[in-house]
Design a protein around this motif. Structure first.
Motif, short mmCIF file in Angstrom:
data_model
loop_
_atom_site.label_atom_id
_atom_site.label_comp_id
_atom_site.label_asym_id
_atom_site.label_seq_id
_atom_site.Cartn_x
_atom_site.Cartn_y
_atom_site.Cartn_z
N ARG A 283 38.90 43.29 60.20
CA ARG A 283 40.28 42.85 60.39
C ARG A 283 40.29 42.02 61.67
NH1 ARG A 283 44.81 47.30 61.00
NH2 ARG A 283 43.56 48.10 59.29
N ALA A 284 40.89 40.86 61.60
CA ALA A 284 40.93 39.97 62.76
C ALA A 284 41.80 40.59 63.85
CB ALA A 284 41.47 38.61 62.38
N MET B 255 35.19 48.07 59.68
CA MET B 255 34.39 47.10 58.96
C MET B 255 34.41 47.48 57.48
SD MET B 255 30.29 46.35 58.83
CE MET B 255 29.98 48.00 59.27
N ILE B 256 34.46 46.46 56.64
CA ILE B 256 34.40 46.63 55.19
C ILE B 256 33.19 45.88 54.69
CG2 ILE B 256 35.55 46.12 53.00
CD1 ILE B 256 38.19 46.21 54.51
N LYS B 257 32.42 46.52 53.82
CA LYS B 257 31.29 45.85 53.18
C LYS B 257 31.72 45.50 51.76
CE LYS B 257 27.68 47.82 55.93
NZ LYS B 257 26.32 48.32 55.94
N VAL B 258 31.50 44.23 51.39
CA VAL B 258 31.96 43.72 50.11
C VAL B 258 30.78 43.17 49.32
CG1 VAL B 258 33.45 42.01 49.01
CG2 VAL B 258 34.18 43.12 51.11
N ARG B 259 30.77 43.48 48.04
CA ARG B 259 29.78 42.89 47.13
C ARG B 259 30.53 42.00 46.16
NH1 ARG B 259 25.75 46.08 42.96
NH2 ARG B 259 25.50 44.34 41.55
N ASN C 140 43.90 36.89 58.92
CA ASN C 140 43.82 38.33 59.16
C ASN C 140 42.43 38.89 58.90
OD1 ASN C 140 46.61 38.61 59.78
ND2 ASN C 140 47.04 38.42 57.61
N VAL C 141 41.52 38.04 58.46
CA VAL C 141 40.17 38.47 58.10
C VAL C 141 39.15 37.73 58.95
CG1 VAL C 141 38.48 38.51 56.24
CG2 VAL C 141 40.86 38.99 55.75
N GLU C 142 38.17 38.46 59.43
CA GLU C 142 37.05 37.87 60.18
C GLU C 142 35.76 38.21 59.46
OE1 GLU C 142 35.01 38.23 64.59
OE2 GLU C 142 36.88 39.25 64.17
N ILE C 143 35.06 37.19 58.96
CA ILE C 143 33.79 37.40 58.26
C ILE C 143 32.69 37.52 59.30
CG2 ILE C 143 32.17 36.45 56.60
CD1 ILE C 143 34.55 34.89 55.41
N LYS C 144 32.03 38.66 59.34
CA LYS C 144 31.00 38.91 60.34
C LYS C 144 29.62 38.50 59.86
CE LYS C 144 31.77 40.71 63.80
NZ LYS C 144 32.04 40.04 65.06
N GLU D 218 35.28 30.27 50.76
CA GLU D 218 35.88 29.15 51.47
C GLU D 218 37.39 29.08 51.32
OE1 GLU D 218 33.84 25.77 49.93
OE2 GLU D 218 32.07 26.11 51.17
N GLN D 219 37.91 29.32 50.14
CA GLN D 219 39.33 29.14 49.87
C GLN D 219 40.17 30.37 50.17
OE1 GLN D 219 40.59 26.14 49.06
NE2 GLN D 219 38.52 25.39 49.30
N ILE D 220 39.62 31.54 49.99
CA ILE D 220 40.40 32.76 50.15
C ILE D 220 40.10 33.44 51.48
CG2 ILE D 220 40.97 35.02 49.16
CD1 ILE D 220 41.78 32.61 47.40
N LEU D 221 38.86 33.78 51.72
CA LEU D 221 38.55 34.55 52.93
C LEU D 221 38.59 33.72 54.20
CD1 LEU D 221 35.69 36.88 51.70
CD2 LEU D 221 38.10 37.42 52.04
N ALA D 222 37.99 32.55 54.19
CA ALA D 222 37.91 31.74 55.41
C ALA D 222 39.27 31.25 55.88
CB ALA D 222 36.96 30.57 55.19
N ARG D 223 40.21 31.11 54.97
CA ARG D 223 41.55 30.62 55.33
C ARG D 223 42.52 31.73 55.70
NH1 ARG D 223 42.97 25.55 51.46
NH2 ARG D 223 41.09 24.36 51.91
N ASN D 224 42.12 32.97 55.52
CA ASN D 224 42.98 34.10 55.83
C ASN D 224 42.81 34.46 57.31
OD1 ASN D 224 44.28 36.55 56.09
ND2 ASN D 224 43.64 37.27 54.08
#
Length: 58
Positions: free
Chosen positions: A53-54, A1-5, A26-30, A18-24
């Motif tokens: 990481r997804a 898990m990665i914590k991002v600010r 390989n990434v799962e936003i928890k 919406e444009q970068i993280l949600a469309r990737n």
């Protein structure tokens, strides 16, 4: 898990989520926090996220 600010305007942070993280794929936003005001400025806010990481589907 990665914590991002994230720091920026509300619009910039929403765009990034919406444009970068949600469309990737390989990434799962928890988890995503509310917006918090930065001290000393009215224009910029901060937002926290937990990202994994997804898992690859076989």
């Amino acid at each position: 898990m990665i914590k991002v600010r994230l720091q920026g305007t509300r619009e910039e942070i929403i765009w990034f989520r919406e444009q970068i993280l949600a469309r990737n794929v390989n990434v799962e936003i928890k988890e995503v926090s509310d917006f918090f005001n930065n001290k000393g400025t009215r224009n910029f806010v901060r937002n926290y996220m937990e990202i994994n990481r997804a898992k690859r589907k076989r």
